[in-house]
Scaffold this active site. Structure first.
Site, short mmCIF file in Angstrom:
data_model
loop_
_atom_site.label_atom_id
_atom_site.label_comp_id
_atom_site.label_asym_id
_atom_site.label_seq_id
_atom_site.Cartn_x
_atom_site.Cartn_y
_atom_site.Cartn_z
N LYS A 1 0.85 -1.20 0.00
CA LYS A 1 0.00 0.00 0.00
C LYS A 1 0.88 1.24 0.00
O LYS A 1 1.86 1.32 0.76
CB LYS A 1 -0.90 -0.03 1.24
CG LYS A 1 -1.92 1.11 1.28
CD LYS A 1 -2.82 0.97 2.51
CE LYS A 1 -3.89 2.04 2.54
NZ LYS A 1 -4.78 1.92 3.72
N SER B 1 -9.79 1.97 2.68
CA SER B 1 -8.85 2.71 1.85
C SER B 1 -7.84 1.81 1.12
O SER B 1 -7.30 2.23 0.10
CB SER B 1 -8.10 3.71 2.72
OG SER B 1 -7.26 3.05 3.63
N SER C 1 -10.12 -0.29 6.84
CA SER C 1 -9.47 -0.12 5.53
C SER C 1 -8.81 -1.38 4.97
O SER C 1 -8.42 -1.39 3.80
CB SER C 1 -8.43 1.00 5.61
OG SER C 1 -9.07 2.24 5.53
#
Lengths: 481, 484
Positions: free
Chosen positions: A71, A146, A170
């Site tokens: 990420k 997210s 997330s």
């Protein structure tokens, strides 16, 4: 068997050389990424270097050769690190996050930095300054947020595992939306050093992959205390991989909230699949107990004070002074800082900075921040009470199917509510996993959550691995090519 | 408008906030070295430059130094204590917040004790808290650029906050000196105001004598020496008095002291004060210190300056003034003690050190580190003086020679042939000769010109090449003159 372990076995049995595997895979990854936007950048040079090291034996370890997505909020030394924000557009990380160092030491290959909501703030991935990642099952839909890029990359087979971060869901929401497994570890299980902070008391890095065993393999490597993070706790790291070996779930007590599983607002297919999943656990010997945690409805309100408050503080360092975006024209220091931030941050980030600054300001602190912390302590206590009676909790992951892209941006509140089932877990600092339990009528994946006691990741993985054997999740064809 | 006039009807109320940098090897939250002074931004890590993802980790050594200080200042240690974030935007503050302690500091309610004009005073402390220092902005106005040096960022600080119990500029100065002495005895802070590792802000208000309520306070910043502290406080008291006399209100504000102009300027008023939006630092856990750990630190405290001063007053029969001078640094007190004990003449040791040794030291702290004569060497010299083998002037001469040549007293005395003439018969014959050789002066002396006694003494010492025992010589001269 998940693709991560399948590939580990292939490399071990020399069914493919590292070089051959990557020569085949990289074109496919690049092609699919055009459709999915899962990676903000594919590290072609880095992959090339790492594959050469694998071939020479210089790069080795328990994750040797496994392609992972990281990420874009987690530092990889020398690589760009943007948090999907314009404000860090040309920033390069000076050193790797502890989790990346640990994966690196075990021979993993970093394919690219995966898309996410700007500074991890969002549930749909649409807050990425570089455009959203897409759901591999339906390209018109969100992969969730997210950590949407990480989920999209795993489900779309652009990697065999990924790192996400989970502050209010997330990891778990995108895992549910993309039909994969995602684990948010106990707060303090995994180091946050080198991970861009959103809300420091809630953030946690965790694995996203096909199933329990694949997640366990990654979690095994990234867990443990870290001298660079005082909140990463000195708690023994069990053998998570071993925990996934077959074992009966006799004596396992699982709590569930009838309100949640049978909620009127839940789509029919969700209710049905949740009941099916529940029955499978029962078949394995687990006993279910209805259990209502009465303070949970307040968790969204508490979360949307605490998380923005911490975010407003964590994001103060992006001032255009030392790194990141600096406005072109300015007359004064104040103007430089204000303009740089105004130009660099997106709307959702600004919204949360304003909420957070307000909640912390003098005269309002007690009414908002202190009250929210009080609610948080009640929720923690309530979970503790619940875990005196049961070993795990079984909840939905999301109250609704993946959002259609481009439709909900204008209503932040309805997006905030999507985190209703995930947020309480962060407030309590507990470990939880989201796993796929079926599909709705549109062939979109449905996820469910198991929540455990603090540092009970092994118990979660053991239970999920047993469930997977009882009720395997069949992956349907993807929408990407 | 004078301070004396002011003091007839009013009093000053002062509270001091002192920032002391701790002399740890590493910074408070960052693994970067705390021993700098090198080129800008050379002593930094990703933590003290506020890079994304970098997390603070507390330096155990700094906590230990801070706790030691608090114990020496009779504070109560608070456990757990909590770090908070204090927010404001400034280029020298890389994270946009300073990690500091706010509502739960590690130490509360202590005191600083000292002597002022022979009287013992005790001034209360509200609290001491730990925090990290900020960096430094460097402005190059002529080129229109400003640069940031983060070497100082995250250097450990303790902030020591007094109660508003100080009543004069002198008292504030004495408090600050006493506090600095404690820090130096503990070897936790260099205590150098000019270099900025020991900084002081003063909260000053005035009120009519007998009034119990506090007046509106003004915070004075940028005070960079003891002298400026005293001047700034006096100036502020008179400024406020002047306002009151004109029926104007004192505004609560922060003022910056300008030492060159000898005046203060308003920096910001209460309304303009920043809202720091404090909240507990989530990256650091509350700091818990066990009672055992604290007690062990307490037991390990060295003798503190005030205890030592009082011991010197008692054991060495010194006045408060003498004892304070002799204990002004640990090294000096050690030096004195090492000399006074074997010499067994405390006054002699005390006087010689205060007049001769201290006069030749630039900096009492650093001066004794590599100083010669060291304690055994000076003891040897003072033994000669005590036994009358040298006069005071000779001893001073030998002392000066020892400093430069770094040779023991005995060697210099024999080389220079320095030894006092104590023999009565030699001295008496010298006196007689001098009197005989100066009949005119003798006449005048007898006629009442007493001043000439000095002339005869001088002539005698000239004959004796300055080696005559002054006391014996004086007695003999008085005797002989009377008989002549």
């Amino acid at each position: 068997m998940g693709r991560l372990h399948q590939l580990l076995r292939n490399f071990k049995e020399k069914k493919a050389s590292y070089r051959e595997y990557y020569s085949d895979e990289m074109p496919k990854i690049k092609r699919r990424n055009e459709e999915l936007g899962a990676y903000l950048e594919i590290f072609e040079e880095l992959v090339e270097t790492q594959v050469t090291e694998l071939e020479s034996g210089k790069r080795a370890g328990r994750l040797a050769g496994l392609p992972l997505a990281i990420k874009d909020i987690i530092s990889i030394q020398g690589q760009r690190l943007t948090a999907a924000s314009k404000i860090l557009e040309n920033y390069r990380a000076p050193r790797s996050a502890t989790v990346v160092e640990r994966l690196d030491r075990e021979g993993a290959v970093f394919v690219g930095r995966s898309n996410c909501d700007e500074f991890a703030m969002g549930s749909s991935n649409e807050n990425s300054a570089y455009g959203p990642a897409k759901n591999p099952f339906d390209l018109s839909r969100s992969p969730g947020g997210s950590s949407g890029g990480s989920a999209s990359a795993v489900a779309g087979e652009l990697c065999v595992g990924a790192l996400g971060t989970d502050t209010g869901g997330s990891i778990r929401l995108p895992a549910a939306f993309c039909g994969i497994t995602g684990l948010k570890p106990t707060y303090g299980r995994v180091s946050r050093s080198g991970v861009i902070a959103f809300a420091s008391s809630l953030d946690q890095v965790g694995p996203m992959a096909d199933d329990a065993l694949d997640c366990a393999e990654i979690l095994q490597v990234i867990s443990g205390a870290d001298p660079r993070d005082s909140t990463a706790m000195k708690v023994p790291v069990e053998d998570f991989v071993k925990a996934c070996e077959p074992s009966p779930l006799k004596d396992l007590k699982i709590g569930y909230s009838p309100d949640y599983l049978e909620s009127e607002s839940l789509p029919e297919a969700y209710k049905k699949e949740l009941q099916e999943a529940k029955r499978s656990f029962e078949k394995l010997g687990a006993k279910f107990y209805p259990m209502t945690l009465e303070h949970l409805p307040y968790s969204i309100a508490a979360y949307y004070i605490i998380a923005p408050a911490e975010a407003s503080s964590n994001l103060a360092r992006y001032d255009g002074v030392r790194f990141g975006h600096r406005t072109k024209a300015f007359e004064s220091l104040k103007e430089m800082i204000v303009q740089s931030r105004s130009e660099g941050f997106g709307d959702e980030v600004k919204r949360r900075i304003m909420i957070g600054s307000f909640a912390l300001s003098s005269g309002y602190f007690d009414a908002y921040y202190s009250k929210a912390q009080f609610v948080r302590s009640l929720i923690q206590k309530e979970f503790l009470e619940a875990f005196k009676k049961v070993d795990l909790l079984f909840w939905p992951s999301s109250p609704r199917p993946p959002f259609p892209l481009g439709k909900e941006e204008k209503d932040p509140l309805s997006l905030y509510l999507a985190d209703i089932f995930t947020i309480p877990v962060n407030l309590a600092g507990l470990p939880a996993l989201s796993f796929p339990i079926g599909y709705d009528e549109d062939s979109l994946p449905i996820g469910a959550q198991l929540i455990g006691r603090a540092f009970a990741e092994a118990e979660l993985l053991r239970s999920l691995a047993a469930y997977e054997r009882e009720r395997p999740f069949e992956k349907r064809p993807l929408a990407c090519h | 408008m004078s301070l004396e006039e002011f003091s007839k009807s009013h009093e000053i109320v002062i509270g001091l906030e002192v920032h002391a940098q701790l002399t740890t090897d590493f910074k408070l939250m960052s693994p970067a070295s705390n021993r700098f002074g090198k080129s800008p931004n050379s002593s930094v890590s990703s933590v003290c430059t506020g890079m994304p993802g970098a997390l603070p980790v507390l330096n155990q050594k700094a906590i230990e130094m801070a706790v030691k200080t608090a114990l020496a200042l009779h504070c109560k240690i608070q456990s757990p204590n909590v770090f908070s974030r204090k927010h404001y935007f400034y280029p020298d503050l890389p994270k946009g917040y300073q990690i500091s302690q706010y509502d739960l500091p590690y130490a509360k309610s202590g005191r600083v004790e000292f002597y002022l004009e022979g009287q013992k005073r005790s001034v209360g402390l509200q609290r001491i808290h730990m925090e990290e220092d900020a960096g430094k902005n460097l402005h190059f106005g002529d080129q229109g650029i400003s640069l940031v040096d983060l070497n100082r960022s995250s250097v450990p600080l303790i902030e020591i906050v007094s109660e508003p119990e100080l009543r004069s500029a002198d008292e504030a100065g004495a408090y600050l000196r006493a506090l600095r002495r404690v820090l130096r005895y503990l070897e936790v802070c260099d205590g150098n105001m000019e270099e900025g590792n020991f900084r002081c802000d003063a909260n000053v208000s005035i009120r009519k004598q007998g009034e119990t309520r506090l007046g509106t306070r003004v915070e004075l910043k940028n005070i960079n020496s003891f002298r400026n502290l005293e001047r700034a406080i006096q100036n502020e008291a008179l400024r406020q008095w002047d306002l009151l006399k004109q029926d104007k209100l004192v505004v609560q504000e922060t003022r910056s002291w300008d030492a060159n102009e000898n005046l203060s300027r308003s920096m910001r008023s209460k309304e303009e004060a920043a809202d720091y939006r404090y909240f507990p630092e989530p990256d650091l856990l509350p700091l818990s210190l066990s009672d055992d750990w604290i007690e062990n630190r307490r037991k390990a405290l060295p003798e503190l300056p005030l205890d030592r001063m009082e011991r010197f007053m008692k054991d060495f029969e010194r006045s408060a003034y003498d004892a304070e001078v002799l204990t002004s640094s640990k090294q000096l007190a050690d030096y004195f003690e090492e000399i006074a004990l074997p010499l067994k003449d405390y006054s002699l040791a005390s006087n010689f050190i205060q007049t001769t040794v201290l006069a030749s030291l630039q900096d009492v702290e650093k001066g004794l580190e590599d100083f010669y004569p060291d304690a055994p060497a000076l003891t040897e010299l003072l033994q000669e003086l005590k036994q009358g083998k040298l006069s005071l002037n000779m001893a001073k001469e030998v002392f000066e020679e020892m400093k430069t040549s770094r040779q023991p007293a005995s060697k210099i005395i024999s080389e220079k042939g320095l030894s006092q003439v104590n023999d009565d018969s030699i001295l008496r014959s010298c006196v007689k000769t001098v009197i005989q050789n100066h009949p005119a002066q003798l006449e005048q002396f007898k006629a009442g010109k007493d001043k000439l006694f000095g002339f005869f003494m001088g002539q005698c010492q000239k004959e004796l090449k300055g080696k005559g025992n002054p006391a014996t010589l004086k007695a003999l001269l008085e005797e002989e003159l009377k008989q002549s």
